[in-house]
Design a protein around this motif. Sequence first.
Motif, PDB file in Angstrom:
ATOM      1  N   PHE A  43       0.990  -1.296   0.039  1.00 29.66           N
ATOM      2  CA  PHE A  43      -0.016   0.090  -0.060  1.00 29.66           C
ATOM      3  C   PHE A  43       0.937   1.210  -0.145  1.00 29.66           C
ATOM      4  N   ALA A  44       0.247   2.291  -0.445  1.00 29.24           N
ATOM      5  CA  ALA A  44       0.904   3.667  -0.384  1.00 29.24           C
ATOM      6  C   ALA A  44       0.730   4.455   0.980  1.00 29.24           C
ATOM      7  N   PHE A  45       1.848   5.237   1.346  1.00 28.67           N
ATOM      8  CA  PHE A  45       1.436   6.079   2.549  1.00 28.67           C
ATOM      9  C   PHE A  45       2.182   7.517   1.789  1.00 28.67           C
ATOM     10  N   TRP A  77      -4.492   2.936   0.589  1.00 27.53           N
ATOM     11  CA  TRP A  77      -4.983   2.538  -0.607  1.00 27.53           C
ATOM     12  C   TRP A  77      -3.899   1.663  -1.092  1.00 27.53           C
ATOM     13  N   GLY A  78      -4.343   0.408  -1.565  1.00 30.90           N
ATOM     14  CA  GLY A  78      -3.356  -0.586  -1.990  1.00 30.90           C
ATOM     15  C   GLY A  78      -3.917  -1.828  -2.528  1.00 30.90           C
ATOM     16  N   PHE A  79      -3.021  -2.744  -2.669  1.00 32.46           N
ATOM     17  CA  PHE A  79      -3.612  -4.028  -3.368  1.00 32.46           C
ATOM     18  C   PHE A  79      -3.557  -5.191  -2.433  1.00 32.46           C
ATOM     19  N   ALA A  80      -4.588  -6.111  -2.799  1.00 38.61           N
ATOM     20  CA  ALA A  80      -4.833  -7.078  -1.862  1.00 38.61           C
ATOM     21  C   ALA A  80      -5.170  -8.406  -2.804  1.00 38.61           C
ATOM     22  N   VAL A 336      10.122   6.149  -6.455  1.00 37.97           N
ATOM     23  CA  VAL A 336       9.409   5.182  -5.656  1.00 37.97           C
ATOM     24  C   VAL A 336      10.404   4.429  -4.691  1.00 37.97           C
ATOM     25  N   THR A 337       9.839   4.550  -3.351  1.00 40.02           N
ATOM     26  CA  THR A 337      10.960   3.690  -2.144  1.00 40.02           C
ATOM     27  C   THR A 337      10.059   2.399  -1.610  1.00 40.02           C
ATOM     28  N   LEU A 363       6.266   6.726  -1.141  1.00 43.49           N
ATOM     29  CA  LEU A 363       6.553   5.502  -0.482  1.00 43.49           C
ATOM     30  C   LEU A 363       5.361   4.420  -0.609  1.00 43.49           C
ATOM     31  N   ILE A 364       5.920   3.110  -0.710  1.00 45.57           N
ATOM     32  CA  ILE A 364       5.271   1.885  -0.638  1.00 45.57           C
ATOM     33  C   ILE A 364       5.545   0.971   0.284  1.00 45.57           C
ATOM     34  N   LEU A 365       4.628   0.707   1.283  1.00 42.87           N
ATOM     35  CA  LEU A 365       4.839  -0.155   2.471  1.00 42.87           C
ATOM     36  C   LEU A 365       4.132  -1.400   2.508  1.00 42.87           C
TER      37      LEU A 365
END
Length: 367
Positions: A43-45, A77-80, A336-337, A363-365
């Motif tokens: 997900f993004a932050f 918001w992200g992917f699952a 993108v990190t 940031l992608i966490l």
Amino acid sequence: MTNANPTFVVDQDNLDHCATLPLPAITADELNDGEVLLAVDHFAFTANNITYAALGKRFKYWAFFPAEAPWGQIPVWGFADVAASRHPEVPVGKRLYGYLPMARQLRVKPGKVSKSSFIDTAEHRQHLALAYNQYQFTDTDPAYQPEHEALQMLLRPLLITSFLLDDFLAVNNFFEAEQIILTSASSKTALGLAFMLQHQRSQRGKPLTITALTSPGNTDFVESLGYYDKVVSYADIDKLDASQSTVSVDFAGNGEILASLHKHFADNMLFSSLVGAAHWDSRGGDKNLPGAKPEVFFAPGYWEKRGKEIGNAQLMQNFATLWAPLVASVQKWMKVTEVEGGDAVEEAYKQTLQGKVNPDQGLILKM
């Protein structure tokens, strides 16, 4: 299996206080008929998520993924992927995009299932904004590209807000103003709005001037993008032409900055929109300001209003025409990190909370 669902939480009343709770895993056996278990991937932050936390009680953001007091789960918001299912129309293995907790798992109750999406009809989400309860299947999403998942997570929720603001201002003919000022101008939502205003200006003829207000450290970056006509440091508000009729779109949430703008332009401040809380800790300030009274812009509410007026399909099509050129532009400058694990997620959260993440960084966490 303890600690199989590590979940990041923050203190609802003290955002500096955070923790990763070692919650037990949800198993397939625990699902009721009609329920689905999602395995959260990444997900993004962004500063937008800090806004969710800062305004969590006012706009019910804490209610999406309830936690035991004093904790709150910040929505992201992200992917699952569907890990287990007791719903006949949602098969295991389906990948989707939507509103998620900062955790490894989420139990949902799909309703209104179509080829493209479903709504989480869990009881605690029934009274919450519909825009946040919809999950889109990636295999039927025309805008989805696997290699661009990071940009979709980082930008789409923010750019929907940018798009709706752009639409709102255009519908109102920019309140007849000659200038539009965006505070926290390096934030991704502000940059998205600036791009859209610039991109469509020739066909609209307005606004005449797009002005960025930003911190001294970000002025060079903001100027380099070419989205704004004028880039001004917060300390130089008094150097702006006070006779120019102006609309302010405030993404910063800083009461002192807002007050300075209103006092400087006075009756020439024709409209004042409050959008974000990037500087969440400085939201105080004068309540009785000269010029137009500041109004909060709530994107999901405006989406529902405009959807009824022109249709959701048309609204989404209008967004799609701006999404492609904006992504092409952002790809040129965004770095993108990706970080993974509770400690790394906590550090990324604190850096974002303290405003230490560079504006060109995404940031992608992953828990």
